[in-house]
Design an enzyme around this catalytic site. Structure first.
Site, PDB file in Angstrom:
ATOM      1  N   ARG A 139      42.361 -15.013 -16.019  1.00 13.20           N
ATOM      2  CA  ARG A 139      42.016 -15.378 -17.574  1.00 13.20           C
ATOM      3  C   ARG A 139      42.843 -16.629 -18.097  1.00 13.20           C
ATOM      4  O   ARG A 139      42.236 -17.201 -18.694  1.00 13.20           O
ATOM      5  CB  ARG A 139      42.437 -14.229 -18.475  1.00 13.20           C
ATOM      6  CG  ARG A 139      41.966 -12.752 -18.170  1.00 13.20           C
ATOM      7  CD  ARG A 139      42.648 -11.783 -18.675  1.00 13.20           C
ATOM      8  NE  ARG A 139      44.255 -11.740 -18.128  1.00 13.20           N
ATOM      9  CZ  ARG A 139      45.089 -10.904 -18.580  1.00 13.20           C
ATOM     10  NH1 ARG A 139      44.685 -10.189 -19.702  1.00 13.20           N
ATOM     11  NH2 ARG A 139      46.203 -11.047 -18.304  1.00 13.20           N
ATOM     12  N   LYS A 172      45.163  -0.231  -5.281  1.00  8.04           N
ATOM     13  CA  LYS A 172      45.847   1.079  -5.804  1.00  8.04           C
ATOM     14  C   LYS A 172      46.706   0.790  -7.080  1.00  8.04           C
ATOM     15  O   LYS A 172      47.121  -0.330  -7.394  1.00  8.04           O
ATOM     16  CB  LYS A 172      46.764   1.682  -4.724  1.00  8.04           C
ATOM     17  CG  LYS A 172      47.648   0.981  -4.410  1.00  8.04           C
ATOM     18  CD  LYS A 172      49.173   0.408  -5.013  1.00  8.04           C
ATOM     19  CE  LYS A 172      49.742   1.207  -5.854  1.00  8.04           C
ATOM     20  NZ  LYS A 172      51.056   0.706  -6.255  1.00  8.04           N
TER      21      LYS A 172
END
Ligand code: NAP
Length: 310
Positions: free
Chosen positions: A37, A90
């Site tokens: 971003r 994960k």
């Protein structure tokens, strides 16, 4: 053969340290885009601030999603629906339901969804599973203690709802245990310790039950541990064997003696498996570690401790 053009979405610590070099180790992958971003991608590789723009413009075949888990579902759903194979860091999501939905979408479109658990990819873990297969377990003691300031500096998301707190590393231990214990594992009891100013626990003491054991099965996760990590799993069988995994599943000891094992290393092994899954257009979705964490929150008792300041 045309390379598999892969993008990495969420370009933080693990993306830089593990995903980039592992992808570079496979000529069949080409790192074709990064998603950040703030525009902090890999030098020389196109960087996209928004994953939808990346999907639209980067001509990808696959993505590795390495954001915090709370935003993974929407990103993965958009990628699968656009026909991209997905590797998920994960934990694969913040709820079992959203990962099950991703698996359904991947199955319906014959795309690959790969929920990775990097500690499971240690060769010592596979060797321990073979040693324990068919055995009855006398006891299991998991110790996963580390310093949150060393391992998660400035990562505010880990303290938010859906940030997992101490289960962010603890789920690594649970992914190993789920893989090596010769039988189902259930959370029986959990004591969760929350700093007064945080939404996620800083420590957790768990006890488990299993049809493969009548003994004590416990795990201790603690982030208040300075002066070196302790990432060990001790298992004793009723037949008298002592299987010990050290260094987060990186080393194996059997009856007190080191048992050398060889392998590609955690992340290179995961990317090798991702290639195989893509070639076979199959998914690998392992929900067991996430289910154990969810159950710990379901049965857990909550205690408060002093506020935590980073
Ligand atoms: P990190 O350093 O905070 O990186 C995550 C990146 O995701 C950030 O750099 C950020 O990049 C992006 N991001 C943050 N919030 C976002 C949001 N709301 N929407 C979209 N992107 C967002 O975290 P990390 O340590 O790499 O961990 C990421 C995942 O890898 C976690 O699930 C963690 O459990 C797992 N993991 C971490 C380690 C480890 O040692 N750190 C080891 C194995 C697995 P931008 O601000 O540039 O967008």
């Amino acid at each position: 053969m045309r390379p598999i053009r892969i993008g990495i979405i969420g370009f933080g610590k693990i993306a830089r340290e593990q995903h980039v070099p592992s992808i570079a180790g496979y000529p069949r992958f080409e790192l074709a885009a990064t998603g950040s971003r703030g525009g902090n991608g890999q030098p020389g590789v196109p960087c996209f601030a928004d994953h939808r723009a990346m999907i639209r413009d980067a001509e990808l075949d696959a993505v590795a999603i390495c954001t915090p888990p709370s935003v993974r579902y929407e990103i993965a759903r958009d990628c699968l629906e656009a026909g991209l194979h997905c590797l998920l860091e994960k934990p694969p999501g913040v709820s079992l339901g959203e990962v099950e939905e991703l698996a359904r979408i991947a199955g319906a479109r014959e795309m690959t969804l790969f929920t990775t658990w990097h500690t499971q990819a240690n060769p010592a873990v596979g060797a321990a599973a073979k040693l324990l297969a068919g055995e009855r377990i006398a006891s299991m003691e998991v110790i996963w203690h580390e310093d949150v300031r060393k391992w998660h500096p400035g990562q505010d998301w880990i303290w938010e709802p859906g940030g997992f707190g101490v289960f962010d590393p603890g789920i690594n231990a649970l992914s190993i245990v789920a893989q090596i214990l010769p039988g189902a594992l259930f959370v029986r009891d959990a004591e969760l310790t929350y700093p007064a100013n945080k939404q996620s626990p800083i420590a957790a003491e768990l006890s488990f039950a299993s049809p493969a054991s009548d003994g004590a099965l416990t795990a201790s996760f603690d982030w208040r541990h300075s002066g070196g990590e302790a990432w060990t799993i001790d298992i004793r069988t009723e037949a008298g064997r002592h299987v010990r995994l050290l260094d987060g599943g990186g080393r194996l000891e059997v009856d007190g003696a080191p048992r050398p094992v060889e392998g590609a290393g955690e992340y290179p092994a995961l990317y090798g498996q991702f290639l195989d899954l893509i070639d076979e257009r199959r998914s690998h979705v392992d929900l067991r570690p996430l289910r154990l964490v969810a159950d710990a929150f379901l049965v857990g008792r909550r205690t408060a401790t002093e506020p935590f300041e980073d």
